[in-house]
Design a protein around this motif. Structure first.
Motif, mmCIF file in Angstrom:
data_model
loop_
_atom_site.group_PDB
_atom_site.id
_atom_site.type_symbol
_atom_site.label_atom_id
_atom_site.label_comp_id
_atom_site.label_asym_id
_atom_site.label_seq_id
_atom_site.Cartn_x
_atom_site.Cartn_y
_atom_site.Cartn_z
ATOM 1 N N ILE A 76 15.671 4.075 -4.281
ATOM 2 C CA ILE A 76 15.974 5.126 -3.310
ATOM 3 C C ILE A 76 14.648 5.611 -2.737
ATOM 4 O O ILE A 76 13.835 6.209 -3.454
ATOM 5 C CB ILE A 76 16.746 6.297 -3.944
ATOM 6 C CG1 ILE A 76 17.879 5.783 -4.844
ATOM 7 C CG2 ILE A 76 17.267 7.224 -2.865
ATOM 8 C CD1 ILE A 76 18.935 4.983 -4.133
ATOM 9 N N ILE A 77 14.429 5.353 -1.450
ATOM 10 C CA ILE A 77 13.122 5.582 -0.819
ATOM 11 C C ILE A 77 13.287 6.601 0.301
ATOM 12 O O ILE A 77 14.177 6.477 1.143
ATOM 13 C CB ILE A 77 12.571 4.264 -0.243
ATOM 14 C CG1 ILE A 77 12.481 3.200 -1.346
ATOM 15 C CG2 ILE A 77 11.212 4.483 0.413
ATOM 16 C CD1 ILE A 77 12.243 1.796 -0.820
ATOM 17 N N GLY A 78 12.436 7.627 0.306
ATOM 18 C CA GLY A 78 12.575 8.646 1.331
ATOM 19 C C GLY A 78 11.322 9.475 1.516
ATOM 20 O O GLY A 78 10.275 9.205 0.909
ATOM 21 N N PRO A 79 11.420 10.511 2.352
ATOM 22 C CA PRO A 79 10.234 11.264 2.775
ATOM 23 C C PRO A 79 9.635 12.129 1.672
ATOM 24 O O PRO A 79 10.316 12.968 1.080
ATOM 25 C CB PRO A 79 10.760 12.126 3.926
ATOM 26 C CG PRO A 79 12.230 12.256 3.672
ATOM 27 C CD PRO A 79 12.648 10.967 3.017
ATOM 28 N N ALA A 80 8.349 11.930 1.436
ATOM 29 C CA ALA A 80 7.647 12.740 0.435
ATOM 30 C C ALA A 80 7.728 14.222 0.760
ATOM 31 O O ALA A 80 7.855 15.065 -0.131
ATOM 32 C CB ALA A 80 6.185 12.293 0.339
ATOM 33 N N ALA A 81 7.691 14.551 2.052
ATOM 34 C CA ALA A 81 7.689 15.958 2.465
ATOM 35 C C ALA A 81 9.027 16.643 2.210
ATOM 36 O O ALA A 81 9.115 17.874 2.294
ATOM 37 C CB ALA A 81 7.325 16.066 3.946
ATOM 38 N N VAL A 93 7.504 8.223 0.505
ATOM 39 C CA VAL A 93 6.648 7.624 1.529
ATOM 40 C C VAL A 93 6.359 8.650 2.622
ATOM 41 O O VAL A 93 7.120 9.599 2.821
ATOM 42 C CB VAL A 93 7.280 6.365 2.139
ATOM 43 C CG1 VAL A 93 7.330 5.237 1.120
ATOM 44 C CG2 VAL A 93 8.671 6.651 2.685
ATOM 45 N N SER A 94 5.264 8.426 3.321
ATOM 46 C CA SER A 94 4.836 9.291 4.416
ATOM 47 C C SER A 94 4.294 8.429 5.543
ATOM 48 O O SER A 94 4.063 7.226 5.380
ATOM 49 C CB SER A 94 3.742 10.261 3.942
ATOM 50 O OG SER A 94 4.188 11.071 2.872
ATOM 51 N N GLY A 95 4.079 9.072 6.703
ATOM 52 C CA GLY A 95 3.571 8.364 7.864
ATOM 53 C C GLY A 95 2.294 7.605 7.569
ATOM 54 O O GLY A 95 1.386 8.127 6.920
ATOM 55 N N GLY A 96 2.236 6.353 8.030
ATOM 56 C CA GLY A 96 1.085 5.496 7.798
ATOM 57 C C GLY A 96 1.245 4.569 6.617
ATOM 58 O O GLY A 96 0.494 3.588 6.492
ATOM 59 N N ASP A 97 2.221 4.855 5.749
ATOM 60 C CA ASP A 97 2.460 3.966 4.605
ATOM 61 C C ASP A 97 3.063 2.645 5.065
ATOM 62 O O ASP A 97 3.805 2.594 6.064
ATOM 63 C CB ASP A 97 3.420 4.615 3.604
ATOM 64 C CG ASP A 97 2.795 5.779 2.847
ATOM 65 O OD1 ASP A 97 1.562 5.941 2.927
ATOM 66 O OD2 ASP A 97 3.548 6.513 2.179
ATOM 67 N N LEU A 98 2.774 1.599 4.328
ATOM 68 C CA LEU A 98 3.428 0.305 4.507
ATOM 69 C C LEU A 98 4.373 0.108 3.332
ATOM 70 O O LEU A 98 3.959 0.192 2.178
ATOM 71 C CB LEU A 98 2.406 -0.827 4.578
ATOM 72 C CG LEU A 98 1.507 -0.851 5.803
ATOM 73 C CD1 LEU A 98 0.479 -1.979 5.697
ATOM 74 C CD2 LEU A 98 2.338 -1.009 7.077
ATOM 75 N N LEU A 99 5.614 -0.126 3.640
ATOM 76 C CA LEU A 99 6.653 -0.253 2.625
ATOM 77 C C LEU A 99 7.107 -1.701 2.546
ATOM 78 O O LEU A 99 7.364 -2.332 3.574
ATOM 79 C CB LEU A 99 7.835 0.654 2.986
ATOM 80 C CG LEU A 99 9.101 0.536 2.143
ATOM 81 C CD1 LEU A 99 8.833 0.969 0.707
ATOM 82 C CD2 LEU A 99 10.222 1.368 2.764
ATOM 83 N N SER A 100 7.230 -2.231 1.332
ATOM 84 C CA SER A 100 7.670 -3.604 1.133
ATOM 85 C C SER A 100 8.962 -3.630 0.331
ATOM 86 O O SER A 100 9.117 -2.882 -0.634
ATOM 87 C CB SER A 100 6.600 -4.417 0.383
ATOM 88 O OG SER A 100 5.427 -4.532 1.151
ATOM 89 N N VAL A 101 9.860 -4.504 0.755
ATOM 90 C CA VAL A 101 11.071 -4.789 -0.003
ATOM 91 C C VAL A 101 11.058 -6.291 -0.265
ATOM 92 O O VAL A 101 11.536 -7.086 0.545
ATOM 93 C CB VAL A 101 12.339 -4.367 0.767
ATOM 94 C CG1 VAL A 101 13.593 -4.653 -0.060
ATOM 95 C CG2 VAL A 101 12.279 -2.887 1.150
#
Length: 255
Positions: A76-81, A93-101
């Protein structure tokens, strides 16, 4: 190539599923209602590798718990803020992050998109953009927690994406948005043509989404605020001033 599937939920929500034909795994985006998702996954024999969340509103998060119970291995992936406002987040995750699945060999860039909510984010993997309630076809989200300037800048960051970007927003608001846009630019012939196209799709119970960024740049008044002709028409002296004016006008608009 991945396939994008909008699953209808509630009155006008879409829950997006990204699948590949010969891959048992998939992505699920903003599952407000698990009952709209689980039967589809079972029918298609798919397993969610990850659930992506753009913001904390219940119509985007309400199905997390039930989906996690059915598919305990999914992330479950979502906004840190907005961590404190979304139960069940496991990866922040936050803006600028690269997310891999890795199960889908899929990577995306995370965008910070404040305005609709304070910590709203989006996910972009060319050409696909999951933008929640920030950018709609011919419209944009309401200001619930952010400022007009924040939402304007969020939209500008999305408008800088390539013209072939597929805008996977989460509400079927297109016809209502076109009605407002025509009140702003009644002389825009492209808008009238788009209205006819979208009316045909809805008559056939087809979604009007995903929308194409190139089309939005021609039709969406909230992406056209730098147009000096529109600024003069509404007596506004800057793009931000016009955006603020139009966002307030849309809040009051009745088609």
């Amino acid at each position: 190539m991945p396939e994008l599937i909008p699953l209808p939920a509630f009155n006008d929500n879409y829950i997006w599923v990204l699948t590949e034909q010969h891959n048992p795994y998939c992505l699920v985006v903003d599952p407000g209602d698990a009952e709209a998702v689980i039967p589809f996954l079972q029918q298609q024999q798919k397993i969610p590798a990850a659930i992506l969340i753009t913001h904390h509103h219940a119509d985007h998060t309400g199905g997390i718990r039930q989906l996690k119970q059915h598919y305990p291995a999914c992330r479950i992936i979502g906004p840190a803020a907005e961590e404190s406002r979304i139960q069940g987040l496991e990866q922040l995750v936050s803006g600028g992050d690269l997310l891999s699945v890795p199960e889908l060999n899929w990577q995306c860039q995370v965008f910070d998109l404040p305005g609709h909510t304070a910590g709203h984010i989006g996910f972009y993997s060319a050409p696909v953009l999951f933008c929640g309630d920030t950018l709609f076809s011919v419209g944009c989200g309401r200001l619930f927690e952010g400022t007009a300037e924040q939402l304007y800048q969020s939209l500008q960051s999305l408008a800088a994406l390539p013209d072939d970007t597929l805008i996977c927003c989460t509400h079927e608001y297109t016809l209502a948005n076109i009605a407002f846009a025509l009140s702003v630019e009644p002389e825009n012939v492209d808008l009238q043509l788009y209205l006819n196209l979208c009316q045909q799709k809805r008559h056939l119970s087809e979604p009007t989404l995903p929308a194409l960024m190139a089309t939005e740049k021609k039709l969406n008044p909230f992406l056209r605020c730098e147009n000096s002709k529109l600024q003069r028409k509404f007596n506004q002296n800057s793009a931000l001033a016009l955006f603020t004016y139009l966002r307030r006008a849309k809040d009051q608009f009745k088609s």
